[in-house]
Design an enzyme around this catalytic site. Sequence first.
Site, mmCIF file in Angstrom:
data_model
loop_
_atom_site.group_PDB
_atom_site.id
_atom_site.type_symbol
_atom_site.label_atom_id
_atom_site.label_comp_id
_atom_site.label_asym_id
_atom_site.label_seq_id
_atom_site.Cartn_x
_atom_site.Cartn_y
_atom_site.Cartn_z
ATOM 1 N N CYS A 84 0.557 -1.383 0.396
ATOM 2 C CA CYS A 84 0.251 -0.202 -0.198
ATOM 3 C C CYS A 84 0.618 1.318 -0.136
ATOM 4 O O CYS A 84 0.645 1.720 -0.125
ATOM 5 C CB CYS A 84 -1.211 -0.155 0.990
ATOM 6 S SG CYS A 84 -1.600 -1.354 1.467
ATOM 7 N N HIS A 335 -8.881 3.780 -1.049
ATOM 8 C CA HIS A 335 -7.298 3.862 -0.487
ATOM 9 C C HIS A 335 -7.184 2.340 -2.059
ATOM 10 O O HIS A 335 -6.959 1.524 -2.212
ATOM 11 C CB HIS A 335 -7.142 3.192 0.227
ATOM 12 C CG HIS A 335 -5.788 2.317 0.969
ATOM 13 N ND1 HIS A 335 -4.796 3.007 0.369
ATOM 14 C CD2 HIS A 335 -5.141 1.457 1.463
ATOM 15 C CE1 HIS A 335 -3.421 2.443 -0.056
ATOM 16 N NE2 HIS A 335 -3.746 1.546 1.148
#
Lengths: 387, 150
Positions: A84, A335
Amino acid sequence: MSRKVAIIGVGNSKFGVRDDALLQEIAFEAVKEALEDAGITQKEIELSVVGSVGTRMYEALPAVPVNEYAGFSGVGLIRVEAACASGSAALFTAYNAIASGYVDIAIAIGAEKMCEIDTSTSTAVGGRGGNYLWEFHMFGTSFACYYAFYATAHMNKFGTTEEQLAMVAVKNHKYASMNPKAHLQREIKLEDVLKSRIICWPLKLYDCCPISDGAAAAILASEDKVKEFKIEDPVWIAGIGYASDTSNIVRRPDYVGLSATVKAANIAYKKAGIEPKDVEVAEVHDCFTIAEIMAYEDLGFCKKGEGGKLIEEGQTYIGGRMPVNVDGGLKAKGHPLGATGVSMVYELTRQLRNEGKNRQVPLKKYIALAHNIGGTGHYGYVTILRR
Amino acid sequence: MKIMSDAKKIENPTIMSRKLLFLHKIPILKTRKFWDGLKEGKIYATRCRKCGQSYYPPQADCFKCLASDMEYFEIANEGEIVTFVASYLVPQGFENYQIPYIIAIVKTSNELKLMGFIEGIDYKNIKVGMKVKITTKIQPDGFPAIVFIP
């Protein structure tokens, strides 16, 4: 001696369930905005760095179609992956290429499509973000599980409450409602969070970021190029810190903070020559509400264990001691993994240029911080920007 | 059309990709005793014969002294819950597991931590610090598991 590196153009696609567009079409939105923002064309760019996790996509090597579609075929190309934090890793790679003197202009593109597959598959892919063989294989540990381990331990040790976690979601939804590029553009109330269905106890639906598609881009340039282009008063990268942690979560000493955040922040603060109190606006990695609370503590915005109190006091709203995630954060802006780190820099660059409109944070020192985590603290990047 | 119904508000035209299935053959030669042990109710860690560093999950090579001479030892069969969660998610591959499934991290008396399922108790009745017995089982789908019994 490394060279100074400026951010001369930024772009961000709309985040959300983007079933209207391919990965490269979404990346194009961000690249176009960044090129126009910088006032340059693709011809000026020497290196293209694409940050993408890519494990949920039908394009297994996503940098290649993204690069061609945006008109960069022929220039140097690298795809980087740091879970991420892939977007921050892309920025770091582009930064180093310029700081080292190897190139003068580079673009970092973060791009990810996550909504083209079903949730069960997405959960299984995300659960492979730590260590498949020794953890997911036997226990089906999803990503929510990993942060839930931290939430349970943090609540047990410091008395952090479900209400305090919920307050993070309420704040970030408020700012997302003011951000036309955010995935979840609606305000929510505390009880909406508390009453939402359990995903992985103690985390509920509204404690979790959505699954999103999106892209962001940042064009970086050397000081020489800044002078050549006659760019006055740009945003500079003042320091980047990086760290990692064990793959197997059971090999960590405790579950109340991310050591990758602490280590990366210490490097970044030292490189930039600042202290936590100098930061005036921050983007932190709030994939889950507990992650934002731990980030407050691990970045030094408050003492360890007092993150819950900081949000309860409203100190991380605009007007508070340390405004955090005023674009909605991962929690409500969305995200799209590889895009996130670059999107943080998009927001902070605009804040530092006083282009934040109704979400503008009042600034004196013009220092901003982006905190981007890969996995559950498996990768940590902290980037400090200054104008 | 399960895939399509799972995504939210699909209104735009899409086409389906070709199917691509991965099933990996995972080598266990170097940690075979661990995998065999699970079938017998035993959980093994490794310890470096040269420098004494212990490893759980077990590993064949010592990153501390770079030797590859490990001995296996059985971890303690009792421990204390450090943290736990109750998951309502159903990741692909876990369709037949009862939700919520409770996963905990337990610290043993020999200072190692391990992950396992807690079964037969409501998560509301579990507390950090609770003592558990550590055992293993073979799941109905054939995969081994570590199980903690409060």
